[in-house]
Design an enzyme around this catalytic site. Structure first.
Site, PDB file in Angstrom:
ATOM      1  N   TYR A  57       1.019  -1.166  -0.203  1.00 28.01           N
ATOM      2  CA  TYR A  57       0.075   0.094   0.003  1.00 28.01           C
ATOM      3  C   TYR A  57       0.787   1.462  -0.096  1.00 28.01           C
ATOM      4  CZ  TYR A  57      -4.105  -2.817   0.247  1.00 28.01           C
ATOM      5  OH  TYR A  57      -5.079  -3.643  -0.071  1.00 28.01           O
ATOM      6  N   GLN A  91     -15.423   2.583  -5.948  1.00 31.73           N
ATOM      7  CA  GLN A  91     -14.740   1.696  -5.416  1.00 31.73           C
ATOM      8  C   GLN A  91     -13.260   1.805  -5.271  1.00 31.73           C
ATOM      9  OE1 GLN A  91     -16.477  -2.532  -6.935  1.00 31.73           O
ATOM     10  NE2 GLN A  91     -16.974  -0.726  -8.469  1.00 31.73           N
ATOM     11  N   ASP A  94      -7.731   5.369  -4.845  1.00 34.32           N
ATOM     12  CA  ASP A  94      -6.967   6.584  -5.459  1.00 34.32           C
ATOM     13  C   ASP A  94      -7.863   7.787  -5.113  1.00 34.32           C
ATOM     14  OD1 ASP A  94      -8.578   7.457  -7.857  1.00 34.32           O
ATOM     15  OD2 ASP A  94      -8.081   5.466  -8.723  1.00 34.32           O
ATOM     16  N   HIS A 109     -14.646   1.817  -0.625  1.00 31.78           N
ATOM     17  CA  HIS A 109     -13.733   1.153  -0.251  1.00 31.78           C
ATOM     18  C   HIS A 109     -12.287   1.461   0.413  1.00 31.78           C
ATOM     19  CE1 HIS A 109     -15.065  -2.259  -3.457  1.00 31.78           C
ATOM     20  NE2 HIS A 109     -15.770  -2.157  -2.103  1.00 31.78           N
ATOM     21  N   GLY A 177     -16.393   1.509 -15.555  1.00 32.09           N
ATOM     22  CA  GLY A 177     -15.083   0.931 -15.302  1.00 32.09           C
ATOM     23  C   GLY A 177     -15.035  -0.088 -14.242  1.00 32.09           C
ATOM     24  N   ASN A 203     -17.733   0.457 -19.974  1.00 33.08           N
ATOM     25  CA  ASN A 203     -16.691  -0.558 -19.781  1.00 33.08           C
ATOM     26  C   ASN A 203     -15.997  -0.757 -21.118  1.00 33.08           C
ATOM     27  OD1 ASN A 203     -16.299  -1.387 -17.003  1.00 33.08           O
ATOM     28  ND2 ASN A 203     -15.784  -3.493 -18.189  1.00 33.08           N
ATOM     29  N   LEU A 204     -14.573  -1.253 -20.820  1.00 37.80           N
ATOM     30  CA  LEU A 204     -13.804  -1.416 -21.828  1.00 37.80           C
ATOM     31  C   LEU A 204     -14.174  -2.788 -22.265  1.00 37.80           C
ATOM     32  CD1 LEU A 204     -11.313  -0.665 -23.574  1.00 37.80           C
ATOM     33  CD2 LEU A 204      -9.820  -1.633 -21.792  1.00 37.80           C
TER      34      LEU A 204
HETATM   35  P1  NAD Z   1     -11.707  -4.239 -11.890  1.00 38.70           P
HETATM   36  O1  NAD Z   1     -10.149  -4.282 -12.002  1.00 38.70           O
HETATM   37  O2  NAD Z   1     -12.514  -5.597 -11.244  1.00 38.70           O
HETATM   38  O3  NAD Z   1     -12.409  -4.121 -13.166  1.00 38.70           O
HETATM   39  C1  NAD Z   1     -12.024  -2.870 -14.093  1.00 38.70           C
HETATM   40  C2  NAD Z   1     -13.054  -2.919 -15.101  1.00 38.70           C
HETATM   41  O4  NAD Z   1     -12.698  -1.772 -16.026  1.00 38.70           O
HETATM   42  C3  NAD Z   1     -12.781  -4.145 -15.973  1.00 38.70           C
HETATM   43  O5  NAD Z   1     -13.966  -4.743 -16.517  1.00 38.70           O
HETATM   44  C4  NAD Z   1     -12.156  -3.398 -17.391  1.00 38.70           C
HETATM   45  O6  NAD Z   1     -12.646  -3.891 -18.640  1.00 38.70           O
HETATM   46  C5  NAD Z   1     -12.590  -2.039 -17.270  1.00 38.70           C
HETATM   47  N1  NAD Z   1     -11.767  -0.661 -17.901  1.00 38.70           N
HETATM   48  C6  NAD Z   1     -10.317  -0.995 -18.093  1.00 38.70           C
HETATM   49  N2  NAD Z   1      -9.928   0.057 -18.772  1.00 38.70           N
HETATM   50  C7  NAD Z   1     -10.843   0.789 -18.634  1.00 38.70           C
HETATM   51  C8  NAD Z   1     -11.055   2.255 -19.327  1.00 38.70           C
HETATM   52  N3  NAD Z   1     -10.033   2.728 -19.695  1.00 38.70           N
HETATM   53  N4  NAD Z   1     -12.328   2.640 -19.208  1.00 38.70           N
HETATM   54  C9  NAD Z   1     -13.542   1.953 -18.967  1.00 38.70           C
HETATM   55  N5  NAD Z   1     -13.189   0.596 -18.721  1.00 38.70           N
HETATM   56  C10 NAD Z   1     -11.976   0.009 -18.349  1.00 38.70           C
HETATM   57  O7  NAD Z   1     -12.169  -3.312 -10.853  1.00 38.70           O
HETATM   58  P2  NAD Z   1     -13.420  -3.030  -9.833  1.00 38.70           P
HETATM   59  O8  NAD Z   1     -14.546  -3.596 -10.597  1.00 38.70           O
HETATM   60  O9  NAD Z   1     -13.073  -1.512  -9.452  1.00 38.70           O
HETATM   61  O10 NAD Z   1     -12.869  -4.136  -8.797  1.00 38.70           O
HETATM   62  C11 NAD Z   1     -11.462  -3.945  -8.194  1.00 38.70           C
HETATM   63  C12 NAD Z   1     -11.332  -3.713  -6.759  1.00 38.70           C
HETATM   64  O11 NAD Z   1      -9.841  -3.525  -6.433  1.00 38.70           O
HETATM   65  C13 NAD Z   1     -11.950  -2.553  -6.307  1.00 38.70           C
HETATM   66  O12 NAD Z   1     -12.726  -2.977  -5.030  1.00 38.70           O
HETATM   67  C14 NAD Z   1     -11.014  -1.446  -5.873  1.00 38.70           C
HETATM   68  O13 NAD Z   1     -11.034  -0.895  -4.471  1.00 38.70           O
HETATM   69  C15 NAD Z   1      -9.767  -2.077  -6.092  1.00 38.70           C
HETATM   70  N6  NAD Z   1      -8.854  -1.441  -6.744  1.00 38.70           N
HETATM   71  C16 NAD Z   1      -8.994  -0.258  -6.984  1.00 38.70           C
HETATM   72  C17 NAD Z   1      -7.909   0.737  -8.044  1.00 38.70           C
HETATM   73  C18 NAD Z   1      -7.884   2.040  -7.761  1.00 38.70           C
HETATM   74  O14 NAD Z   1      -8.225   2.592  -6.727  1.00 38.70           O
HETATM   75  N7  NAD Z   1      -7.436   2.825  -8.909  1.00 38.70           N
HETATM   76  C19 NAD Z   1      -7.146  -0.135  -8.896  1.00 38.70           C
HETATM   77  C20 NAD Z   1      -7.245  -1.462  -8.556  1.00 38.70           C
HETATM   78  C21 NAD Z   1      -7.935  -2.064  -7.906  1.00 38.70           C
END
Ligand code: NAD
Ligand code: ZN
Length: 235
Positions: A57, A91, A94, A109, A177, A203-204
């Site tokens: 972290y 969720q 960041d 989260h 996303g 979503n992508l």
């Molecule tokens: P996930 O990683 O499970 O899914 C991300 C989704 O975003 C995928 O379906 C992917 O196809 C899509 N994606 C990727 N690039 C994209 C874009 N440019 N535009 C639109 N869609 C796009 O994410 P989740 O459902 O948020 O679950 C992940 C868990 O992990 C969460 O609980 C979160 O707290 C944590 N997490 C957070 C971060 C962050 O804070 N940035 C990063 C990674 C994981």
């Protein structure tokens, strides 16, 4: 059709920050930044190897200093300015939504910026250089060890009653996303639908729950959102 009076709830996931250079969680192989989720994102992982979890972290926290909000985050700020009734639930841990200017925001989260005392539950935003190293930090209030202010798997997401209330009152629900794998956020779509809301997905890749959206836009949030928001707000 969205007007100023339309009540909108948005759920964002890791995908909206992907274009800022923050990697998503790879549900398919269960890896987050090359670590197994059980190792770095569960209370058991913290018990078993706090140094590894802390270091994981701290890296994510230091990364916040190197990334910027993208056009997807910014488009949601424009939408919020236009609407009278808007809630953004993320969720993401960041801070890119708030840095773009989002106001009515729930981090369900938790937040990388903050640390929480394991004992007295004191929560503090700690992002100075002295807080970003590899050594553990002690609580100012009681001296116990601080942990990341992150909701790990098997822990209770934050502000759920407030989120549920907004979902049962919204006219439009938009998920952006998010893979639809992580419960309970994955169920928000159903709560909104049951309540008669119009549902939109961006979503992508088509997410797990794609068939339940009234409208689905496949592609990058940073490319799709600015156009949609412009269309919605120019009527
Ligand atoms: P996930 O990683 O499970 O899914 C991300 C989704 O975003 C995928 O379906 C992917 O196809 C899509 N994606 C990727 N690039 C994209 C874009 N440019 N535009 C639109 N869609 C796009 O994410 P989740 O459902 O948020 O679950 C992940 C868990 O992990 C969460 O609980 C979160 O707290 C944590 N997490 C957070 C971060 C962050 O804070 N940035 C990063 C990674 C994981
Ligand atoms: Zn304490």
């Amino acid at each position: 059709m969205i007007t100023k009076q339309t009540r909108v709830v948005i759920l964002t996931g890791a995908g909206i920050s992907a274009e800022s250079g923050i990697r998503t969680f790879r549900a398919a192989d269960g890896l987050w930044e090359d670590h197994r989720i059980e190792e770095v994102a569960t209370p058991e992982g913290w018990e078993a190897n706090p140094q590894l979890v802390w270091s994981f972290y701290q890296q994510r926290r230091r990364q916040l200093l190197e990334v910027e909000s993208n056009s997807g985050h910014k488009a949601l700020v424009e939408l919020e300015k236009y609407l009278d009734n808007f809630l953004l639930v993320t969720q993401n841990v960041d801070n890119l939504h708030e840095r773009a200017g989002s106001q009515n925001l729930i981090h369900m989260h938790g937040e990388l910026e903050k640390l929480r005392c394991q004992e007295c539950q004191h929560i503090e935003s700690m992002m100075e250089e002295e807080h970003l190293g590899e050594e553990f930090i002690s609580c100012r209030q009681c001296g116990a060890r601080l942990r990341p202010h992150i909701v790990w798997f098997n822990e209770m997401p934050l502000q759920l009653p407030e989120i549920e209330k907004a979902l049962t009152q919204c006219d439009v629900f938009i998920a952006i996303g998010t893979s639809g794998h992580v419960y309970p956020a994955s169920g928000f779509l159903h709560t909104a639908r049951l309540n008669g809301s119009h549902t939109i997905g961006i979503n992508l890749d088509p997410p797990e729950n794609v068939y339940f959206f009234d409208e689905f836009f496949q592609g990058k949030a940073g490319e799709i959102l600015p156009h949609l928001v412009q269309r919605w707000t120019e009527e």
